[in-house]
Design an enzyme around this catalytic site. Sequence first.
Site, mmCIF file in Angstrom:
data_model
loop_
_atom_site.group_PDB
_atom_site.id
_atom_site.type_symbol
_atom_site.label_atom_id
_atom_site.label_comp_id
_atom_site.label_asym_id
_atom_site.label_seq_id
_atom_site.Cartn_x
_atom_site.Cartn_y
_atom_site.Cartn_z
ATOM 1 N N GLY A 16 0.581 -1.232 -0.006
ATOM 2 C CA GLY A 16 -0.433 -0.533 0.104
ATOM 3 C C GLY A 16 0.644 1.715 0.162
ATOM 4 C CE1 TYR A 56 -8.379 4.558 9.318
ATOM 5 C CE2 TYR A 56 -9.586 5.908 8.339
ATOM 6 C CZ TYR A 56 -8.507 5.213 8.484
ATOM 7 O OH TYR A 56 -7.868 5.308 7.594
ATOM 8 C CE LYS A 68 -5.908 6.115 9.650
ATOM 9 N NZ LYS A 68 -4.677 5.934 9.820
ATOM 10 C CB VAL A 102 -4.848 4.795 -1.304
ATOM 11 C CG1 VAL A 102 -4.111 4.525 -2.068
ATOM 12 C CG2 VAL A 102 -5.118 6.421 -0.648
ATOM 13 N N PRO A 108 -4.103 -2.884 -0.921
ATOM 14 C CG PRO A 108 -2.376 -4.765 -0.960
ATOM 15 C CD PRO A 108 -2.675 -3.091 -0.572
ATOM 16 C CB SER A 109 -5.897 -2.736 3.745
ATOM 17 O OG SER A 109 -6.184 -1.606 3.590
ATOM 18 N NE ARG A 136 -14.673 6.488 0.667
ATOM 19 C CZ ARG A 136 -14.523 6.123 2.092
ATOM 20 N NH1 ARG A 136 -15.166 5.971 3.128
ATOM 21 N NH2 ARG A 136 -13.332 5.837 2.313
HETATM 22 P P1 NAD Z 1 -2.609 -1.404 4.313
HETATM 23 O O1 NAD Z 1 -4.156 -1.357 5.105
HETATM 24 O O2 NAD Z 1 -3.000 -2.436 2.783
HETATM 25 O O3 NAD Z 1 -1.114 -2.631 4.349
HETATM 26 C C1 NAD Z 1 -1.167 -2.612 5.878
HETATM 27 C C2 NAD Z 1 0.529 -2.355 5.680
HETATM 28 O O4 NAD Z 1 0.292 -2.519 7.691
HETATM 29 C C3 NAD Z 1 0.581 -3.483 5.538
HETATM 30 O O5 NAD Z 1 1.554 -4.178 5.310
HETATM 31 C C4 NAD Z 1 0.538 -4.507 7.719
HETATM 32 O O6 NAD Z 1 1.564 -5.975 7.475
HETATM 33 C C5 NAD Z 1 1.031 -3.530 8.201
HETATM 34 N N1 NAD Z 1 0.406 -4.509 9.736
HETATM 35 C C6 NAD Z 1 -0.189 -4.064 9.861
HETATM 36 N N2 NAD Z 1 0.267 -4.268 11.549
HETATM 37 C C7 NAD Z 1 1.116 -3.440 11.957
HETATM 38 C C8 NAD Z 1 1.781 -3.616 12.964
HETATM 39 N N3 NAD Z 1 1.094 -3.920 13.947
HETATM 40 N N4 NAD Z 1 2.954 -3.303 12.636
HETATM 41 C C9 NAD Z 1 3.316 -3.298 11.166
HETATM 42 N N5 NAD Z 1 3.018 -2.891 10.888
HETATM 43 C C10 NAD Z 1 1.693 -3.547 10.450
HETATM 44 O O7 NAD Z 1 -1.733 -0.379 3.586
HETATM 45 P P2 NAD Z 1 -2.911 1.398 2.867
HETATM 46 O O8 NAD Z 1 -3.779 0.900 2.903
HETATM 47 O O9 NAD Z 1 -2.003 1.845 2.231
HETATM 48 O O10 NAD Z 1 -2.646 2.117 4.680
HETATM 49 C C11 NAD Z 1 -2.038 2.175 5.369
HETATM 50 C C12 NAD Z 1 -2.212 3.542 6.105
HETATM 51 O O11 NAD Z 1 -2.688 4.470 5.223
HETATM 52 C C13 NAD Z 1 -3.160 3.049 7.262
HETATM 53 O O12 NAD Z 1 -3.059 4.167 8.328
HETATM 54 C C14 NAD Z 1 -4.676 3.555 6.616
HETATM 55 O O13 NAD Z 1 -5.329 4.171 7.895
HETATM 56 C C15 NAD Z 1 -3.476 4.746 5.975
HETATM 57 N N6 NAD Z 1 -5.229 5.686 4.754
HETATM 58 C C16 NAD Z 1 -5.399 4.838 3.918
HETATM 59 C C17 NAD Z 1 -6.479 4.656 3.480
HETATM 60 C C18 NAD Z 1 -7.306 3.921 2.401
HETATM 61 O O14 NAD Z 1 -7.675 4.225 1.182
HETATM 62 N N7 NAD Z 1 -6.281 3.286 1.824
HETATM 63 C C19 NAD Z 1 -7.070 6.174 3.324
HETATM 64 C C20 NAD Z 1 -6.449 7.307 4.304
HETATM 65 C C21 NAD Z 1 -5.746 6.543 4.857
#
Ligand code: NAD
Length: 244
Positions: A16, A146, A150, A179, A182-183, A204
């Site tokens: 991600g 969430y 945040k 974004v 994978p999650s 949205r």
């Molecule tokens: P993701 O959620 O797909 O991946 C998360 C990663 O975090 C994984 O590699 C996982 O192994 C790792 N992880 C989980 N628990 C952990 C721990 N205890 N210690 C270390 N690593 C850990 O990635 P993403 O969607 O890019 O999200 C990353 C960040 O961006 C998060 O904080 C999320 O809230 C934020 N975010 C995501 C979005 C979105 O739409 N995807 C939007 C806004 C903010």
Amino acid sequence: MRLKGKTALITAAGQGIGRATALAMASEGAQVWATDVNPKLLESYTGTANVQTAVLDVLDKSAINALVARMPAVDVLFNCAGVVHNGPVIGATDAELDFAFNLNVRAQFWTIQAVLPRMLAAGAGSIINMASVCSSMKGLPNRFVYGTTKAAVLGLTKSVAADYVQQGIRCNAVCPGTVDTPSLGERINANEDPEAARKAFIARQPMGRLAQAHEIAPVIVFLASDEAIFATGQAFTVDGGITI
Ligand code: NAD
């Protein structure tokens, strides 16, 4: 080479936005420590210039301190780790709120405490905390846990920025929209009708599509770099128009 000479620590860099940012920072010349709780995901960095990997569970304070102690001084900290819980306040559990506060907020507090003494000694440092538009900026349906956590990230960010603004430390937050990571895919697939769920996520987004992780990374690279030398305590929104 906007980050040449800088050492960067990134949490949740296995996939991600964390991974896209690790690659972007490395290509700008930073020495990147890409960390994640999942060692399998870190294997994808094999052979990548300027990146070394380390397994790090950010819920483990002593592991954070041990890693930082064996690193060179950290110039850039990107706190990317976070978790999304689904649902409104009515069904939210204490366990969910505790877990999300620990991962989304407390872990940032721990990593910042770990890197700050050497940043202060150097008189410079950039801390970037992952927040979201879903925070104190905007309420979104079914994001009670969430959005609450945040929003706390934005408060944490401003506090750190205010305390160290005269000592060369900058602390900013980044607030993405939706974004395609994978999650997010997992959250979509957990729905009864994944196709409808994906359409709802896209609906949205005023730009009519989801972001890709590499479209968020440049803002984090900017905040890490000396180009952002006058920017601190701010929330940088990259949201495809959600907050217009
Ligand atoms: P993701 O959620 O797909 O991946 C998360 C990663 O975090 C994984 O590699 C996982 O192994 C790792 N992880 C989980 N628990 C952990 C721990 N205890 N210690 C270390 N690593 C850990 O990635 P993403 O969607 O890019 O999200 C990353 C960040 O961006 C998060 O904080 C999320 O809230 C934020 N975010 C995501 C979005 C979105 O739409 N995807 C939007 C806004 C903010």
